[in-house]
Design a protein around this motif. Structure first.
Motif, PDB file in Angstrom:
ATOM      1  N   TRP A  49       0.844  -1.189   0.000  1.00  0.00           N
ATOM      2  CA  TRP A  49       0.000   0.000   0.000  1.00  0.00           C
ATOM      3  C   TRP A  49       0.885   1.247   0.000  1.00  0.00           C
ATOM      4  O   TRP A  49       2.045   1.200   0.391  1.00  0.00           O
ATOM      5  CB  TRP A  49      -0.914   0.050   1.224  1.00  0.00           C
ATOM      6  N   GLN A  50       0.326   2.384  -0.388  1.00  0.00           N
ATOM      7  CA  GLN A  50       1.037   3.665  -0.429  1.00  0.00           C
ATOM      8  C   GLN A  50       1.466   4.099   0.966  1.00  0.00           C
ATOM      9  O   GLN A  50       0.641   4.220   1.862  1.00  0.00           O
ATOM     10  CB  GLN A  50       0.134   4.746  -1.037  1.00  0.00           C
ATOM     11  N   ASP A  51       2.756   4.333   1.156  1.00  0.00           N
ATOM     12  CA  ASP A  51       3.286   4.791   2.447  1.00  0.00           C
ATOM     13  C   ASP A  51       3.053   6.284   2.625  1.00  0.00           C
ATOM     14  O   ASP A  51       3.033   7.043   1.655  1.00  0.00           O
ATOM     15  CB  ASP A  51       4.786   4.518   2.545  1.00  0.00           C
ATOM     16  N   ALA A  52       2.925   6.686   3.911  1.00  0.00           N
ATOM     17  CA  ALA A  52       2.694   8.102   4.195  1.00  0.00           C
ATOM     18  C   ALA A  52       3.286   8.503   5.532  1.00  0.00           C
ATOM     19  O   ALA A  52       3.180   7.764   6.517  1.00  0.00           O
ATOM     20  CB  ALA A  52       1.195   8.395   4.197  1.00  0.00           C
ATOM     21  N   TYR A  53       3.907   9.661   5.548  1.00  0.00           N
ATOM     22  CA  TYR A  53       4.351  10.309   6.782  1.00  0.00           C
ATOM     23  C   TYR A  53       3.215  11.201   7.263  1.00  0.00           C
ATOM     24  O   TYR A  53       2.551  11.836   6.447  1.00  0.00           O
ATOM     25  CB  TYR A  53       5.568  11.202   6.527  1.00  0.00           C
ATOM     26  N   ILE A  54       3.030  11.281   8.574  1.00  0.00           N
ATOM     27  CA  ILE A  54       2.022  12.171   9.145  1.00  0.00           C
ATOM     28  C   ILE A  54       2.735  13.261   9.929  1.00  0.00           C
ATOM     29  O   ILE A  54       3.467  12.971  10.881  1.00  0.00           O
ATOM     30  CB  ILE A  54       1.055  11.401  10.071  1.00  0.00           C
ATOM     31  N   LEU A  55       2.535  14.512   9.536  1.00  0.00           N
ATOM     32  CA  LEU A  55       3.121  15.650  10.235  1.00  0.00           C
ATOM     33  C   LEU A  55       2.020  16.394  10.980  1.00  0.00           C
ATOM     34  O   LEU A  55       0.859  16.362  10.590  1.00  0.00           O
ATOM     35  CB  LEU A  55       3.797  16.596   9.249  1.00  0.00           C
ATOM     36  N   GLY A  56       2.396  17.079  12.062  1.00  0.00           N
ATOM     37  CA  GLY A  56       1.444  17.915  12.781  1.00  0.00           C
ATOM     38  C   GLY A  56       0.635  17.190  13.841  1.00  0.00           C
ATOM     39  O   GLY A  56      -0.290  17.766  14.405  1.00  0.00           O
ATOM     40  N   VAL A  57       0.973  15.946  14.123  1.00  0.00           N
ATOM     41  CA  VAL A  57       0.320  15.178  15.191  1.00  0.00           C
ATOM     42  C   VAL A  57       1.417  14.773  16.163  1.00  0.00           C
ATOM     43  O   VAL A  57       2.339  14.055  15.790  1.00  0.00           O
ATOM     44  CB  VAL A  57      -0.401  13.929  14.631  1.00  0.00           C
ATOM     45  N   ASP A  58       1.319  15.244  17.408  1.00  0.00           N
ATOM     46  CA  ASP A  58       2.424  15.090  18.359  1.00  0.00           C
ATOM     47  C   ASP A  58       2.230  13.984  19.383  1.00  0.00           C
ATOM     48  O   ASP A  58       2.736  14.067  20.502  1.00  0.00           O
ATOM     49  CB  ASP A  58       2.666  16.429  19.068  1.00  0.00           C
ATOM     50  N   GLU A  59       1.497  12.938  18.999  1.00  0.00           N
ATOM     51  CA  GLU A  59       1.347  11.772  19.875  1.00  0.00           C
ATOM     52  C   GLU A  59       1.173  10.532  19.008  1.00  0.00           C
ATOM     53  O   GLU A  59       0.739  10.648  17.848  1.00  0.00           O
ATOM     54  CB  GLU A  59       0.146  11.941  20.802  1.00  0.00           C
ATOM     55  N   PRO A  60       1.526   9.357  19.532  1.00  0.00           N
ATOM     56  CA  PRO A  60       1.339   8.129  18.756  1.00  0.00           C
ATOM     57  C   PRO A  60      -0.154   7.895  18.484  1.00  0.00           C
ATOM     58  O   PRO A  60      -0.981   8.079  19.375  1.00  0.00           O
ATOM     59  CB  PRO A  60       1.897   7.036  19.660  1.00  0.00           C
ATOM     60  N   ILE A  61      -0.481   7.532  17.252  1.00  0.00           N
ATOM     61  CA  ILE A  61      -1.869   7.282  16.871  1.00  0.00           C
ATOM     62  C   ILE A  61      -1.955   5.988  16.071  1.00  0.00           C
ATOM     63  O   ILE A  61      -0.931   5.453  15.635  1.00  0.00           O
ATOM     64  CB  ILE A  61      -2.445   8.463  16.047  1.00  0.00           C
ATOM     65  N   GLN A  62      -3.173   5.502  15.856  1.00  0.00           N
ATOM     66  CA  GLN A  62      -3.389   4.279  15.078  1.00  0.00           C
ATOM     67  C   GLN A  62      -3.929   4.565  13.687  1.00  0.00           C
ATOM     68  O   GLN A  62      -3.708   3.788  12.762  1.00  0.00           O
ATOM     69  CB  GLN A  62      -4.355   3.348  15.815  1.00  0.00           C
ATOM     70  N   GLU A  63      -4.655   5.679  13.547  1.00  0.00           N
ATOM     71  CA  GLU A  63      -5.238   6.038  12.266  1.00  0.00           C
ATOM     72  C   GLU A  63      -5.377   7.550  12.203  1.00  0.00           C
ATOM     73  O   GLU A  63      -5.554   8.197  13.233  1.00  0.00           O
ATOM     74  CB  GLU A  63      -6.609   5.363  12.111  1.00  0.00           C
ATOM     75  N   PHE A  64      -5.296   8.074  10.977  1.00  0.00           N
ATOM     76  CA  PHE A  64      -5.379   9.528  10.829  1.00  0.00           C
ATOM     77  C   PHE A  64      -5.962   9.866   9.470  1.00  0.00           C
ATOM     78  O   PHE A  64      -5.561   9.302   8.447  1.00  0.00           O
ATOM     79  CB  PHE A  64      -3.975  10.146  10.941  1.00  0.00           C
ATOM     80  N   THR A  65      -6.884  10.805   9.446  1.00  0.00           N
ATOM     81  CA  THR A  65      -7.415  11.322   8.189  1.00  0.00           C
ATOM     82  C   THR A  65      -6.966  12.772   8.053  1.00  0.00           C
ATOM     83  O   THR A  65      -7.181  13.583   8.952  1.00  0.00           O
ATOM     84  CB  THR A  65      -8.959  11.228   8.159  1.00  0.00           C
ATOM     85  N   GLY A  66      -6.301  13.060   6.937  1.00  0.00           N
ATOM     86  CA  GLY A  66      -5.788  14.406   6.715  1.00  0.00           C
ATOM     87  C   GLY A  66      -5.551  14.671   5.242  1.00  0.00           C
ATOM     88  O   GLY A  66      -5.936  13.888   4.374  1.00  0.00           O
ATOM     89  N   LYS A  67      -4.881  15.786   4.980  1.00  0.00           N
ATOM     90  CA  LYS A  67      -4.651  16.279   3.617  1.00  0.00           C
ATOM     91  C   LYS A  67      -3.230  15.940   3.164  1.00  0.00           C
ATOM     92  O   LYS A  67      -2.266  16.136   3.908  1.00  0.00           O
ATOM     93  CB  LYS A  67      -4.863  17.792   3.609  1.00  0.00           C
TER      94      LYS A  67
END
Length: 113
Positions: A49-67
């Motif tokens: 699957w397409q890999d993605a870095y998540i910026l702007g979230v300062d805690e460990p998470i399991q899922e994220f919806t963003g731009k």
């Protein structure tokens, strides 16, 4: 690279398989200072699957919806990495480079924003 440009601005959901504070499953010397995961349903040349870095979230998470705000195009690998952040945030090319360098320093890259 042309197809990469069309994804910028899209809203995607990232499943986090390497949360902030974790280490790479194969390369134990790579520490993840940001959340990292994949966008299910979009297959890339390595068959995953397409890999993605998540910026702007300062805690460990399991899922994220963003731009999607950028694409890191690896010139010496088959993978590109998407850069995703909250819809109300943005990061410069320099900030993206600084925040993803822990892993991207091993590749020759260009960033499309």
């Amino acid at each position: 690279m042309k197809n990469c440009a069309s994804v910028i601005g899209s809203i995607v959901t990232v499943t986090v398989d390497r949360p902030m504070g974790s280490v790479h499953p194969k390369h134990r010397d790579i520490f993840y200072p940001i959340n990292y995961g994949y966008v299910e349903g979009i297959t890339v040349p390595d068959g995953e699957w397409q890999d993605a870095y998540i910026l702007g979230v300062d805690e460990p998470i399991q899922e994220f919806t963003g731009k999607v705000i950028g694409v890191i195009h690896r010139l010496d690998d088959v993978e590109d990495k998407w850069v995703v952040c909250p819809e109300n945030m943005s990061f410069s090319e320099k900030e993206i480079t600084e925040k993803t360098d822990f892993q991207e320093k091993f590749f020759k890259t260009e960033i499309l924003v």
